[in-house]
Enzyme design. Structure first.
Site, PDB file in Angstrom:
ATOM      1  N   GLY A  75      64.558 -12.661  40.810  1.00  0.00           N
ATOM      2  CA  GLY A  75      65.336 -12.104  39.715  1.00  0.00           C
ATOM      3  C   GLY A  75      66.811 -12.421  39.847  1.00  0.00           C
ATOM      4  N   THR A  77      70.112 -14.414  39.220  1.00  0.00           N
ATOM      5  CA  THR A  77      70.584 -15.254  38.125  1.00  0.00           C
ATOM      6  C   THR A  77      71.794 -16.066  38.589  1.00  0.00           C
ATOM      7  OG1 THR A  77      71.958 -13.448  37.260  1.00  0.00           O
ATOM      8  CG2 THR A  77      69.739 -13.657  36.370  1.00  0.00           C
ATOM      9  N   ASN A 101      65.377 -11.168  33.726  1.00  0.00           N
ATOM     10  CA  ASN A 101      65.234  -9.714  33.704  1.00  0.00           C
ATOM     11  C   ASN A 101      63.739  -9.372  33.706  1.00  0.00           C
ATOM     12  OD1 ASN A 101      65.235  -6.886  32.847  1.00  0.00           O
ATOM     13  ND2 ASN A 101      67.383  -7.222  32.362  1.00  0.00           N
ATOM     14  N   PHE A 102      63.316  -8.550  34.665  1.00  0.00           N
ATOM     15  CA  PHE A 102      61.897  -8.219  34.806  1.00  0.00           C
ATOM     16  C   PHE A 102      61.492  -6.963  34.038  1.00  0.00           C
ATOM     17  CE2 PHE A 102      62.245 -11.023  38.483  1.00  0.00           C
ATOM     18  CZ  PHE A 102      61.065 -11.737  38.369  1.00  0.00           C
ATOM     19  N   HIS A 134      77.645  -4.265  32.946  1.00  0.00           N
ATOM     20  CA  HIS A 134      76.943  -4.105  34.211  1.00  0.00           C
ATOM     21  C   HIS A 134      77.849  -3.461  35.254  1.00  0.00           C
ATOM     22  CE1 HIS A 134      73.915  -6.966  32.645  1.00  0.00           C
ATOM     23  NE2 HIS A 134      73.115  -6.396  33.532  1.00  0.00           N
ATOM     24  N   HIS A 135      77.242  -3.092  36.365  1.00  0.00           N
ATOM     25  CA  HIS A 135      77.967  -2.503  37.496  1.00  0.00           C
ATOM     26  C   HIS A 135      78.952  -3.504  38.093  1.00  0.00           C
ATOM     27  CE1 HIS A 135      75.254  -4.902  40.035  1.00  0.00           C
ATOM     28  NE2 HIS A 135      74.290  -4.483  39.225  1.00  0.00           N
ATOM     29  N   LYS A 138      77.979  -6.816  40.265  1.00  0.00           N
ATOM     30  CA  LYS A 138      77.307  -8.003  39.722  1.00  0.00           C
ATOM     31  C   LYS A 138      78.246  -9.198  39.804  1.00  0.00           C
ATOM     32  CE  LYS A 138      74.418  -9.568  35.915  1.00  0.00           C
ATOM     33  NZ  LYS A 138      73.360  -9.973  36.864  1.00  0.00           N
TER      34      LYS A 138
END
Length: 237
Positions: A75, A77, A101-102, A134-135, A138
């Site tokens: 996962g 990227t 993205n899973f 996002h956090h 990332k």
């Protein structure tokens, strides 16, 4: 199933909990401080490895797993510039299941995004833009999920041929705004705007649990398969 974890941060730990709850065994946990475990019998004896690390380390992790004959679900990227090497390896016996993205919900969102873009192809009074949040940990921007969304729009919307992040888009580009804030698991919004109204669709992840569950399900799917696999191989909508 014996699962090796490559990357033992928050996602790795979330995957571990779900994998054990689903009856699997964690054979080895590999992180930055025990890279030698790639050469361990525990790693070589794993049915599959689940990899969530960084764009800079992903390809080396794949190479090591392929050399050991271990299938990989990843996962991570930000490494797709090296995709031709992975494609060649998978033609020669390696196996990689990759998803930006899973989350099941995000993959439903991908399908919805493409369907909406197909509709909007007939209404050129609407321009499209995107925001992802996002956090702060990332490392890549825009997110792989945002890129997948943009590619889905470009495939269906004749007036768009590319995307840009962090600058004003040209008429044929989708503008993506990437925001890094707090511990946000992930929010993606696609917005179509005309002179008279706005249409938006949003996916807002509540936690990492959805991503972790999807990764374990992908590992279960990949165990008896080979080659380069994606969510479209596993999901049929």
């Amino acid at each position: 199933m014996k699962i090796a974890l490559i990357g033992y941060g928050k996602m790795g730990r979330a995957i571990e909990q779900i994998a054990i709850a689903r009856g699997h065994e964690i054979s080895v946990r590999i992180d930055v401080d025990n890279q030698e475990d790639f050469n361990s019998p525990e790693f070589a004896g794993s049915d599959i490895a689940i990899e969530f690390t960084t764009p800079k380390t992903a390809m080396q992790n794949f190479r090591r797993a392929f050399a050991a004959g271990v299938k990989v679900v990843s996962g991570t990227t930000g490494w797709l510039g090296e995709l031709p090497e992975v494609e060649e390896a998978c033609k020669n016996g390696a196996t990689l299941f990759y998803a930006s993205n899973f989350s099941l919900g995000v993959n439903i969102f991908f399908a919805l995004n493409r369907y909406l873009a197909r509709i909007m192809n007939g209404f050129d009074g609407y321009d499209v833009r995107m925001e992802e949040v996002h956090h702060i940990h990332k490392l890549d921007a825009p997110s792989g999920t945002a890129i997948t969304l943009a590619e889905g729009i470009i495939a269906e919307l004749d007036r768009k041929s590319g995307w840009v992040e962090g600058k004003e888009p040209a008429a044929d580009e989708i503008g993506i705004t990437a925001v890094r804030r707090g511990e946000v698991p992930g929010i993606h919004t696609v917005t179509y705007e005309s002179d008279v109204d706005t249409i938006s669709i949003t996916h807002d992840a509540k936690s990492r649990a959805g991503f972790a569950l999807g990764a374990v399900i992908a590992a279960e799917f990949t165990k008896d398969k080979s080659g380069l696999l994606t969510m479209s191989d596993m999901l049929h909508f």
